[in-house]
Write a protein that holds these residues in place. Structure first.
Motif, short mmCIF file in Angstrom:
data_model
loop_
_atom_site.label_atom_id
_atom_site.label_comp_id
_atom_site.label_asym_id
_atom_site.label_seq_id
_atom_site.Cartn_x
_atom_site.Cartn_y
_atom_site.Cartn_z
N GLY A 152 18.60 32.88 9.82
CA GLY A 152 19.28 32.12 10.87
C GLY A 152 20.05 30.94 10.31
O GLY A 152 21.23 30.75 10.61
N LEU A 153 19.38 30.16 9.46
CA LEU A 153 20.05 29.01 8.86
C LEU A 153 21.26 29.46 8.05
O LEU A 153 22.34 28.89 8.15
N GLY A 154 21.05 30.52 7.26
CA GLY A 154 22.14 31.04 6.43
C GLY A 154 23.31 31.50 7.28
O GLY A 154 24.46 31.13 7.03
N LEU A 155 23.01 32.29 8.33
CA LEU A 155 24.07 32.81 9.19
C LEU A 155 24.84 31.69 9.87
O LEU A 155 26.06 31.73 9.96
N ALA A 156 24.10 30.67 10.33
CA ALA A 156 24.76 29.56 11.02
C ALA A 156 25.73 28.87 10.07
O ALA A 156 26.88 28.58 10.43
N ILE A 157 25.27 28.63 8.85
CA ILE A 157 26.13 27.94 7.88
C ILE A 157 27.37 28.79 7.60
O ILE A 157 28.50 28.29 7.63
N ILE A 158 27.18 30.09 7.39
CA ILE A 158 28.33 30.96 7.10
C ILE A 158 29.28 31.01 8.29
O ILE A 158 30.50 30.89 8.15
N GLY A 159 28.71 31.17 9.50
CA GLY A 159 29.53 31.25 10.71
C GLY A 159 30.38 30.01 10.89
O GLY A 159 31.59 30.11 11.15
N ILE A 160 29.75 28.86 10.71
CA ILE A 160 30.47 27.61 10.89
C ILE A 160 31.55 27.45 9.82
O ILE A 160 32.67 27.02 10.08
N LEU A 161 31.19 27.85 8.60
CA LEU A 161 32.13 27.77 7.49
C LEU A 161 33.39 28.60 7.79
O LEU A 161 34.52 28.15 7.61
N ILE A 162 33.17 29.82 8.29
CA ILE A 162 34.31 30.70 8.59
C ILE A 162 35.16 30.07 9.70
O ILE A 162 36.39 30.04 9.61
N TYR A 163 34.48 29.53 10.70
CA TYR A 163 35.23 28.91 11.80
C TYR A 163 36.10 27.75 11.29
O TYR A 163 37.28 27.65 11.61
N LEU A 164 35.46 26.90 10.47
CA LEU A 164 36.20 25.75 9.96
C LEU A 164 37.37 26.19 9.08
O LEU A 164 38.45 25.60 9.08
N TRP A 165 37.15 27.26 8.35
CA TRP A 165 38.17 27.76 7.45
C TRP A 165 39.39 28.24 8.24
O TRP A 165 40.53 28.05 7.85
N PHE A 166 39.11 28.85 9.42
CA PHE A 166 40.21 29.30 10.28
C PHE A 166 40.95 28.12 10.89
O PHE A 166 42.17 28.12 10.96
N ARG A 167 40.18 27.12 11.32
CA ARG A 167 40.78 26.03 12.07
C ARG A 167 41.39 24.95 11.18
O ARG A 167 42.32 24.27 11.58
N PHE A 168 40.82 24.75 10.00
CA PHE A 168 41.32 23.72 9.07
C PHE A 168 41.66 24.41 7.76
O PHE A 168 41.44 25.60 7.59
N GLU A 169 42.15 23.61 6.79
CA GLU A 169 42.30 24.18 5.44
C GLU A 169 40.93 24.26 4.80
O GLU A 169 39.98 23.62 5.25
N TRP A 170 40.84 25.01 3.72
CA TRP A 170 39.53 25.23 3.10
C TRP A 170 38.91 23.93 2.60
O TRP A 170 37.70 23.79 2.55
N GLN A 171 39.74 22.93 2.24
CA GLN A 171 39.17 21.68 1.73
C GLN A 171 38.28 21.00 2.76
O GLN A 171 37.24 20.46 2.45
N PHE A 172 38.73 21.08 4.04
CA PHE A 172 37.94 20.47 5.10
C PHE A 172 36.62 21.22 5.26
O PHE A 172 35.56 20.61 5.42
N ALA A 173 36.73 22.56 5.21
CA ALA A 173 35.51 23.37 5.37
C ALA A 173 34.52 23.02 4.27
O ALA A 173 33.33 22.85 4.52
N LEU A 174 35.04 22.87 3.04
CA LEU A 174 34.17 22.55 1.92
C LEU A 174 33.53 21.17 2.12
O LEU A 174 32.32 21.00 1.91
N GLY A 175 34.35 20.19 2.52
CA GLY A 175 33.84 18.84 2.75
C GLY A 175 32.73 18.85 3.79
O GLY A 175 31.67 18.23 3.61
N ALA A 176 32.98 19.59 4.89
CA ALA A 176 31.98 19.66 5.96
C ALA A 176 30.69 20.31 5.45
O ALA A 176 29.59 19.90 5.80
N MET A 177 30.87 21.32 4.59
CA MET A 177 29.71 22.03 4.07
C MET A 177 28.84 21.12 3.21
O MET A 177 27.62 21.12 3.31
#
Lengths: 316, 528
Positions: free
Chosen positions: A144-169
């Motif tokens: 569950g924790l893993g899936l949530a992190i991946i799901g959110i990462l993918i969402y952020l990647w779509f909505r922002f550039e990858w740098q933002f997704a990485l920073g959030a991660m």
């Protein structure tokens, strides 16, 4: 008559949050390392959801419960590790470790305890989790924790550039590390509700980070030539009032749960309060936003603005 | 800040209807039952709030495998005997039965006969040509292997049959609205509200209750039988530990019972269970007792001898009595088990969670108290911070909570204590959407915009942020719903629904409130 409205954060603050990274980054690094050390030193106090075993919550029908004779009675049953914890004058929580001998052996524990303690107490809660279920629940929790992190990462990647997704991660991993360290030090039961708390902290902390990133992205489009450091500071300062106010409303809701919500969700509320109140907002402001300095968010923009300002060079 | 009358009405009516869905929860049970079917929907209190027992049972898959293997071995023996084909080395290993055909000329005939044992798989496999047996032959050695799909199908059937039998047994306890559902491949979830001590329930469910009437084997002594087990008999013990040699052949089995009732024996006054056979069972029992007057027979339940009385006279009426030092309760429970029938395979309790009614009541009170206090804190804080606009936010949050409760009622969802926590947390987070909008409006005002333009810009620009920030939280809630069980799932449900209603109210309701206020007063400056 007009009542003046409360302004917790003055207009147009100019706090240099990005400069503060010289303190906040090492501080967070040290705290994260301490959290990991605490995890390895104390370990998580796995609840029966993940470890299997039996929990019995009893309340004495008379005035006061004396824990010592009860402990002696239960230890005579030869059930392995037995822990007793008293709440108030007349409530005791009994934890009994998983019995050897598979699922069927666990059920016998409750029968034995009921026979030993008799009818002098009221059985408020009985939970028995066998080895098969506890192994599965632990698996689900981790997945569950893993899936949530991946799901959110993918969402952020779509909505922002990858740098933002990485920073959030990075901010996220930091939050989870500190919260797990908190649970290791306080030895709060780590069970399914803790996973729920962790996931909510994850969601909330991201929620906060996303609000600041949204503003930074807006500023990136608006001010093409503003140095990154000033731009990031501007983003955090502009959203500061919102961060503080929302932070307070969530804290108010959580404190209500922590103080009045009853013992059944006390651990949940405590973990949430730590993660959301103490860590989540700090991370967004002091880690997630300044982190963008290092992830090359501005690089792309600078090149773009250079081309814009010197059109002659690109036009053949 | 413009809403057409139709759109404004649509928003208000929709919000009101969704909130109204929660109203049936307030009705007394009698009023609720009188509602027409479509409106008869309300939240269900989780077992952690109303008290009750949650039991997760697992069908013993090893037993199913073993039984299926043994049945196959017996079938192979029967088929070959009936066809008068000589064989040696009939053996069962795991799920494979192997047998060597003596004469080479018989091999093809044996294969043809044995292939008839194999059956196409029904259910999900129907239409395809998958068989439940794989049959191979090398040099006179025939091997029959039960396929994995065949075992899975058998386990599935066992679960379905067990659910019916468990339901009959649980219903006998007379509890209100027990829920019995299949979970996954080989599990059954039993939830019984209001049950403080599930010991009796577990005892009732935990017994296979396979009842057989068989003859006691008098041709050998217990010692001899234990030393070298005879082919057609076995040594079984009574509950007190007394051993008997019992024939394996079953005279009548529990399937042939049509009724069983507890009663007291008129002469001795002790508790007994009276039973009645169906006509086929009655005939077989009559024949057996007629042929064996003076010999003892045994009543065997789950491989334990309950009693082994002597047959004094033929029992022709198809009625009988089981005695065996019962109490009122054990006699009653045995009658329940016999009426409900035997489980196809043993069930093991692999998880039990029981909450007493006292703790449940305390949890409801604590949850409601926390919810009220948390909400009041937030309401006061928002009013102090944003004044009139804070009031708008508070109305929006109230509508938000009303809609959460309405949707939960519509779905008939289960409200748990973590679920209440989810609602409280939603209150804290829902105002965030208003905070984002209001802060944006404050900024736009500072940037020198007029009242109307600041309102428009504030709402428009904040909405993208609200969407982004809420969707990330929503992802966490969805994941939690799929990995969580019981109360935790209740949290995921309220938290997830809370995010959706928050988005709805932020995009429509709050904006409508502010727009209505603006069009009514036409203020030059904003009190924010």
């Amino acid at each position: 008559m007009r009542i003046p409205l409360l302004r917790l954060v003055p207009d147009d603050t100019k706090i240099d949050f990005v400069q503060f990274r010289r303190i906040s980054f090492p501080l967070s690094a040290i705290l994260s390392i301490l959290a990991v050390l605490a995890y390895f030193h104390y370990g998580l106090n796995l609840g029966i959801d993940f470890k299997g075993g039996t929990i019995i919550e009893v309340q004495s029908k008379t005035e006061k419960i004396d824990i010592a004779p009860m402990r002696a009675t239960l230890e005579k049953l030869d059930l392995g590790e037995v822990q007793l914890q008293q709440f108030g004058a007349n409530e005791v929580l009994i934890r009994i470790a998983q019995q050897p001998g598979g699922d069927a052996a666990q059920q016998a524990v409750v029968t034995k305890v009921r026979a030993a303690l008799g009818d002098a107490v009221e059985y408020r809660r009985v939970e028995v989790v066998g080895p098969r279920v506890s192994a599965e629940l632990l698996g689900y929790g981790i997945i569950g924790l893993g899936l949530a992190i991946i799901g959110i990462l993918i969402y952020l990647w779509f909505r922002f550039e990858w740098q933002f997704a990485l920073g959030a991660m990075i901010a996220n991993v930091h939050d989870i590390a500190l919260t797990i360290g908190f649970m290791a030090i306080t030895q709060i039961d780590f069970d399914l509700t803790s996973v729920a708390a962790l996931l909510t902290i994850l969601g909330y902390s991201l929620n906060d980070t996303v609000v600041i990133y949204d503003r930074i992205r807006e500023l990136l489009r608006k001010y093409k030539r503003l140095p990154m450091k000033e731009l990031l500071n501007e983003g955090v300062n502009q959203t500061l009032s919102r961060s503080v106010i929302t932070h307070i409303t969530v804290t108010l809701a959580l404190v209500a749960l922590l103080v009045w919500g009853g013992r059944a969700i006390h651990g949940f509320a405590a973990v949430m309060t730590f993660g959301v109140v103490l860590v989540g907002t700090y991370t967004s402001v002091f880690i997630a936003a300044p982190m963008l300095m290092y992830l090359g968010v501005g690089a792309h923009r600078d090149r773009e603005s250079t081309t814009e300002n010197t059109p002659a060079r690109v036009t053949p | 800040m413009h809403f057409s009358t139709t759109r404004a009405l649509a928003i208000i009516v929709f919000s009101a209807i969704v909130c109204a869905l929660a109203v049936p929860n307030l009705f007394a049970p009698a009023t609720f039952d009188a509602l027409p079917g479509a409106l008869k929907r309300k939240m269900v209190l989780g077992l952690d709030l109303q008290g009750g027992s949650h039991l997760l049972l697992q069908v013993d898959a090893d037993f199913v495998r073993k039984e299926k293997g043994e049945n196959l071995r017996d079938d192979v023996r029967r088929v070959l005997r009936d066809a008068k084909i000589g064989y040696t080395n009939l053996a069962l290993q795991g799920l494979t039965v192997s047998v060597r055909i003596r004469e080479e000329k018989d091999v093809q005939e044996a294969l043809r006969k044995l292939r008839e044992l194999s059956q196409p798989l029904a259910g999900v496999f129907s239409g395809s040509n998958i068989q439940d047996l794989e049959i191979t032959e090398t040099g006179g050695l025939i091997r029959l292997t039960i396929s994995n799909a065949g075992i899975i199908q058998r386990i599935g059937q066992s679960v379905e049959q067990s659910i019916e039998i468990v339901r009959k047994r649980v219903d006998e306890l007379g509890t209100v609205e027990p829920s019995i559902q299949r979970q996954g491949l080989d599990r059954i979830l039993v939830q019984v509200p209001g049950l403080d001590n599930p010991k009796r329930l577990i005892d009732l469910i935990g017994q296979t209750a396979k009842l057989t009437f068989r003859m006691v084997d008098l041709t050998t002594s217990v010692q001899q039988a234990q030393a070298s087990p005879p082919a057609d008999s076995e040594v079984l013990q009574s509950n007190e530990g007394q051993p008997y040699v019992i024939e394996k052949r079953v005279v009548v089995a529990g399937e042939d019972l049509i009724d069983a009732q507890p009663s007291t024996d008129q002469r001795s006054g002790e508790w007994v269970v009276n039973f009645r056979f169906n006509s086929a069972g009655a005939r077989r029992f009559a024949n057996a007792t007629r042929d064996n007057v003076g010999r003892p027979f045994a009543i065997v339940l789950d491989n334990k001898v309950i009693s082994a009385p002597n047959i004094r006279e033929p029992i022709l009426g198809g009625q009988g009595q089981i005695s065996g030092s019962f109490t009122a309760q054990t006699a009653n429970d045995l009658a329940i088990l016999l009426r409900a029938g035997a489980l196809p395979a043993p069930l093991t309790v692999i998880e039990e969670r029981t909450v007493g009614a006292g703790l449940g009541g305390d949890s409801i009170q604590a949850g409601l108290k926390a919810a009220w206090i948390g909400s009041i804190f937030v309401i006061i804080f928002m009013f102090v911070t944003y004044g009139l606009f804070g009031l708008f936010a508070n109305i929006a949050v109230a509508v938000n909570v009303g809609m959460i409760l309405g949707i939960l009622s519509l779905l008939g969802a289960t409200l748990t204590l973590p679920g209440i926590a989810g609602i409280v947390l939603t209150v804290g987070i829902a105002v965030d959407s208003n905070v984002l909008i209001y802060e944006r409006i404050r900024e736009e005002v500072r940037a020198g915009r007029s009242a109307l333009s600041a309102l428009n810009a504030g709402f428009d620009r904040a909405l993208a942020t609200i969407l982004d920030s809420n969707l990330t939280t929503f992802i966490a809630a969805v994941v939690l719903f799929y990995v969580g069980t019981g109360p935790v799932r209740g949290f995921a449900v309220t938290f997830g629904i809370g995010i959706l209603t928050t988005l709805f109210t932020a995009f429509t309701f709050t904006r409508l409130l502010v727009a209505l206020w603006y069009h009514w007063w036409r203020p030059k400056t904003l009190p924010i």
